[in-house]
Write a protein that holds these residues in place. Sequence first.
Motif, PDB file in Angstrom:
ATOM      1  N   ILE A   1       9.142  -1.708 -10.471  1.00 32.63           N
ATOM      2  CA  ILE A   1       9.750  -2.881  -9.859  1.00 32.63           C
ATOM      3  C   ILE A   1      11.039  -3.286 -10.571  1.00 32.63           C
ATOM      4  O   ILE A   1      11.924  -3.902  -9.985  1.00 32.63           O
ATOM      5  N   LYS A   2      11.155  -2.924 -11.857  1.00 28.00           N
ATOM      6  CA  LYS A   2      12.373  -3.272 -12.600  1.00 28.00           C
ATOM      7  C   LYS A   2      13.549  -2.384 -12.209  1.00 28.00           C
ATOM      8  O   LYS A   2      14.689  -2.834 -12.198  1.00 28.00           O
ATOM      9  N   ARG A   3      13.266  -1.129 -11.918  1.00 24.24           N
ATOM     10  CA  ARG A   3      14.350  -0.204 -11.630  1.00 24.24           C
ATOM     11  C   ARG A   3      14.520   0.061 -10.132  1.00 24.24           C
ATOM     12  O   ARG A   3      15.284   0.956  -9.755  1.00 24.24           O
ATOM     13  N   ARG A   4      13.798  -0.665  -9.309  1.00 26.63           N
ATOM     14  CA  ARG A   4      13.947  -0.533  -7.863  1.00 26.63           C
ATOM     15  C   ARG A   4      14.312  -1.903  -7.282  1.00 26.63           C
ATOM     16  O   ARG A   4      13.470  -2.602  -6.720  1.00 26.63           O
ATOM     17  N   PRO A   5      15.565  -2.319  -7.419  1.00 24.48           N
ATOM     18  CA  PRO A   5      15.951  -3.667  -6.952  1.00 24.48           C
ATOM     19  C   PRO A   5      15.783  -3.861  -5.454  1.00 24.48           C
ATOM     20  O   PRO A   5      15.520  -4.974  -5.000  1.00 24.48           O
ATOM     21  N   LEU A   6      15.919  -2.798  -4.652  1.00 26.34           N
ATOM     22  CA  LEU A   6      15.764  -2.958  -3.210  1.00 26.34           C
ATOM     23  C   LEU A   6      14.354  -3.402  -2.865  1.00 26.34           C
ATOM     24  O   LEU A   6      14.145  -4.341  -2.085  1.00 26.34           O
ATOM     25  N   ILE A   7      13.355  -2.746  -3.450  1.00 25.46           N
ATOM     26  CA  ILE A   7      11.963  -3.128  -3.207  1.00 25.46           C
ATOM     27  C   ILE A   7      11.678  -4.506  -3.791  1.00 25.46           C
ATOM     28  O   ILE A   7      11.033  -5.348  -3.160  1.00 25.46           O
ATOM     29  N   ARG A   8      12.164  -4.731  -5.014  1.00 23.18           N
ATOM     30  CA  ARG A   8      11.892  -6.010  -5.676  1.00 23.18           C
ATOM     31  C   ARG A   8      12.441  -7.177  -4.862  1.00 23.18           C
ATOM     32  O   ARG A   8      11.745  -8.174  -4.630  1.00 23.18           O
ATOM     33  N   ASN A   9      13.674  -7.067  -4.407  1.00 23.15           N
ATOM     34  CA  ASN A   9      14.301  -8.186  -3.705  1.00 23.15           C
ATOM     35  C   ASN A   9      13.662  -8.429  -2.339  1.00 23.15           C
ATOM     36  O   ASN A   9      13.466  -9.584  -1.924  1.00 23.15           O
ATOM     37  N   THR A  10      13.352  -7.353  -1.600  1.00 24.87           N
ATOM     38  CA  THR A  10      12.704  -7.557  -0.302  1.00 24.87           C
ATOM     39  C   THR A  10      11.291  -8.105  -0.456  1.00 24.87           C
ATOM     40  O   THR A  10      10.840  -8.908   0.351  1.00 24.87           O
ATOM     41  N   LEU A  11      10.587  -7.692  -1.512  1.00 27.67           N
ATOM     42  CA  LEU A  11       9.245  -8.234  -1.754  1.00 27.67           C
ATOM     43  C   LEU A  11       9.317  -9.716  -2.086  1.00 27.67           C
ATOM     44  O   LEU A  11       8.511 -10.515  -1.581  1.00 27.67           O
ATOM     45  N   ILE A  12      10.272 -10.097  -2.928  1.00 27.99           N
ATOM     46  CA  ILE A  12      10.416 -11.519  -3.268  1.00 27.99           C
ATOM     47  C   ILE A  12      10.744 -12.334  -2.015  1.00 27.99           C
ATOM     48  O   ILE A  12      10.179 -13.409  -1.776  1.00 27.99           O
ATOM     49  N   GLY A  13      11.655 -11.796  -1.192  1.00 27.51           N
ATOM     50  CA  GLY A  13      12.001 -12.522   0.032  1.00 27.51           C
ATOM     51  C   GLY A  13      10.838 -12.651   0.986  1.00 27.51           C
ATOM     52  O   GLY A  13      10.590 -13.725   1.546  1.00 27.51           O
ATOM     53  N   ALA A  14      10.087 -11.555   1.165  1.00 28.01           N
ATOM     54  CA  ALA A  14       8.938 -11.597   2.076  1.00 28.01           C
ATOM     55  C   ALA A  14       7.864 -12.532   1.553  1.00 28.01           C
ATOM     56  O   ALA A  14       7.271 -13.308   2.308  1.00 28.01           O
ATOM     57  N   GLY A  15       7.586 -12.464   0.241  1.00 25.85           N
ATOM     58  CA  GLY A  15       6.553 -13.323  -0.325  1.00 25.85           C
ATOM     59  C   GLY A  15       6.919 -14.787  -0.277  1.00 25.85           C
ATOM     60  O   GLY A  15       6.070 -15.652  -0.005  1.00 25.85           O
ATOM     61  N   ALA A  16       8.205 -15.096  -0.543  1.00 28.04           N
ATOM     62  CA  ALA A  16       8.637 -16.493  -0.510  1.00 28.04           C
ATOM     63  C   ALA A  16       8.557 -17.071   0.892  1.00 28.04           C
ATOM     64  O   ALA A  16       8.157 -18.229   1.087  1.00 28.04           O
ATOM     65  N   LEU A  17       8.932 -16.276   1.898  1.00 27.14           N
ATOM     66  CA  LEU A  17       8.902 -16.778   3.273  1.00 27.14           C
ATOM     67  C   LEU A  17       7.492 -16.815   3.841  1.00 27.14           C
ATOM     68  O   LEU A  17       7.200 -17.618   4.732  1.00 27.14           O
TER      69      LEU A  17
ATOM     70  N   VAL B   1       0.833  -1.204   0.000  1.00 23.41           N
ATOM     71  CA  VAL B   1       0.000   0.000   0.000  1.00 23.41           C
ATOM     72  C   VAL B   1       0.872   1.259   0.000  1.00 23.41           C
ATOM     73  O   VAL B   1       0.612   2.213  -0.754  1.00 23.41           O
ATOM     74  N   HIS B   2       1.903   1.280   0.831  1.00 23.68           N
ATOM     75  CA  HIS B   2       2.785   2.446   0.888  1.00 23.68           C
ATOM     76  C   HIS B   2       3.534   2.634  -0.428  1.00 23.68           C
ATOM     77  O   HIS B   2       3.751   3.771  -0.886  1.00 23.68           O
ATOM     78  N   TRP B   3       3.921   1.548  -1.031  1.00 26.63           N
ATOM     79  CA  TRP B   3       4.587   1.596  -2.337  1.00 26.63           C
ATOM     80  C   TRP B   3       3.667   2.235  -3.376  1.00 26.63           C
ATOM     81  O   TRP B   3       4.063   3.115  -4.134  1.00 26.63           O
ATOM     82  N   ALA B   4       2.414   1.788  -3.404  1.00 27.78           N
ATOM     83  CA  ALA B   4       1.469   2.316  -4.394  1.00 27.78           C
ATOM     84  C   ALA B   4       1.160   3.791  -4.156  1.00 27.78           C
ATOM     85  O   ALA B   4       1.026   4.576  -5.107  1.00 27.78           O
ATOM     86  N   LYS B   5       1.070   4.203  -2.906  1.00 32.18           N
ATOM     87  CA  LYS B   5       0.666   5.582  -2.606  1.00 32.18           C
ATOM     88  C   LYS B   5       1.807   6.578  -2.777  1.00 32.18           C
ATOM     89  O   LYS B   5       1.560   7.765  -3.018  1.00 32.18           O
ATOM     90  N   THR B   6       3.054   6.132  -2.665  1.00 31.38           N
ATOM     91  CA  THR B   6       4.163   7.090  -2.691  1.00 31.38           C
ATOM     92  C   THR B   6       5.024   7.000  -3.941  1.00 31.38           C
ATOM     93  O   THR B   6       5.627   8.005  -4.341  1.00 31.38           O
ATOM     94  N   LEU B   7       5.101   5.837  -4.580  1.00 28.48           N
ATOM     95  CA  LEU B   7       6.058   5.663  -5.661  1.00 28.48           C
ATOM     96  C   LEU B   7       5.434   5.305  -7.011  1.00 28.48           C
ATOM     97  O   LEU B   7       5.963   5.688  -8.048  1.00 28.48           O
ATOM     98  N   MET B   8       4.357   4.561  -7.002  1.00 24.44           N
ATOM     99  CA  MET B   8       3.739   4.190  -8.274  1.00 24.44           C
ATOM    100  C   MET B   8       3.027   5.393  -8.885  1.00 24.44           C
ATOM    101  O   MET B   8       2.559   6.277  -8.167  1.00 24.44           O
ATOM    102  N   PRO B   9       2.937   5.448 -10.224  1.00 27.02           N
ATOM    103  CA  PRO B   9       2.247   6.575 -10.868  1.00 27.02           C
ATOM    104  C   PRO B   9       0.815   6.709 -10.374  1.00 27.02           C
ATOM    105  O   PRO B   9       0.101   5.713 -10.218  1.00 27.02           O
ATOM    106  N   ASP B  10       0.383   7.965 -10.127  1.00 26.93           N
ATOM    107  CA  ASP B  10      -0.961   8.192  -9.603  1.00 26.93           C
ATOM    108  C   ASP B  10      -1.796   9.088 -10.511  1.00 26.93           C
ATOM    109  O   ASP B  10      -2.737   9.729 -10.064  1.00 26.93           O
ATOM    110  N   HIS B  11      -1.450   9.159 -11.792  1.00 25.72           N
ATOM    111  CA  HIS B  11      -2.238   9.942 -12.734  1.00 25.72           C
ATOM    112  C   HIS B  11      -3.576   9.249 -12.966  1.00 25.72           C
ATOM    113  O   HIS B  11      -3.635   8.027 -13.176  1.00 25.72           O
ATOM    114  N   GLU B  12      -4.642  10.044 -12.946  1.00 29.32           N
ATOM    115  CA  GLU B  12      -5.949   9.493 -13.258  1.00 29.32           C
ATOM    116  C   GLU B  12      -6.097   9.371 -14.766  1.00 29.32           C
ATOM    117  O   GLU B  12      -5.728  10.272 -15.531  1.00 29.32           O
ATOM    118  N   VAL B  13      -6.669   8.250 -15.204  1.00 31.05           N
ATOM    119  CA  VAL B  13      -6.811   7.966 -16.631  1.00 31.05           C
ATOM    120  C   VAL B  13      -8.234   7.511 -16.887  1.00 31.05           C
ATOM    121  O   VAL B  13      -8.794   6.719 -16.119  1.00 31.05           O
TER     122      VAL B  13
END
Length: 353
Positions: free
Chosen positions: A149-165, A108-120
């Motif tokens: 997610i492609k250009r943010r390896p820190l988020i990508r790797n921690t998400l993969i680790g959290a999801g796998a565990l 949720v924090h990722w979506a609200k602060t970093l993902m594009p929020d333009h209305e379409v």
Amino acid sequence: MGDHSDRNPNTLDTTATAGQGQVEKFQDPGLPPHRPRLADKDPRAEKRAERQVAILFAISVIGTLLFFVGYFAIPLDESTTISTLRLQNLLLGMGIAFSMLGIGVGIVHWAKTLMPDHEVAEERHEVRTEEDRGDAEQIVGQVLDESGIKRRPLIRNTLIGAGALAILPAIGIFRDLSKNLDPEVLGHTLWSKGVRLTRDPEGTPIKASDVTFGAIFHVIPEGLNELSEGKLVEKAKSVVLLVRLNPADLHPSPGREDWAYNGIVAYSKICTHVGCPVALYEQHTHHLLCPCHQSTFDVTQQCKVIFGPAFRPLPQLPITVNSEGYLVARSDFHEPVGPSFWERALLVKESGR
């Protein structure tokens, strides 16, 4: 009053009526102007938000590891105490909570602060066939690019680790279901011929005269409180509910006519759904209710299931009285107690009941 017959109904000094004139078409106001967020304008804020998301995913990883500490590191055996059980439950609960909460809040924090929020606004298209598969793949790729997610390896790797565990606790729990069950575990309890029924938790014997109509007693076998090892395990299997009804209201099946005494019946307190304690008794309806999932059992019909997910009736304990008027068991239960499971038929067969 003056003569108004010569006035035009469309002039300004007349009252407008429905249908007069041309109604102006409503104009589409369009999308509201986009307001950039702090992370959109300040690279430092962007990096800070990225670290915050990664920390939340790391909390999820820690929660999963905490669950495993409680599940594997704390032994449960004959010497287990209440404090040990409480500690394990605390670690299991906190572990699952932090594991799920870390992933959820992080996304949720990722979506609200970093993902594009333009209305379409897009026109709705008709359902199409495989010829648009390429377009669908392009849209998926666009979503991945916009998520960062492609250009943010820190988020990508921690998400993969959290999801796998996060899925491992479920696997750890389900592995216990594959263990072969010993018929002696659920097929036999402390009840046997002549064992007196005593109040839980005091352990005082119960006379038939003590049980009034409509009363309910929580009962354990005599001698349970004196056990030095395995007390909790034996109590979990042996605890019963004692109820007295009008003998005319009971409908025993053939072979069970002498399992009650003057309308006093005893049934296992362990629900046959998932093992919760059945503790609520409705005196007017003679129904026993499990508070966990509302399975309802009719005492007049040998605790037959009349509502809820439970699959089979509560096992009945045959009882009678001794020469001193105390209620005693005629024998052990004639079937395994506890929840229904796929190996129950095997337990019944191997226990010889």
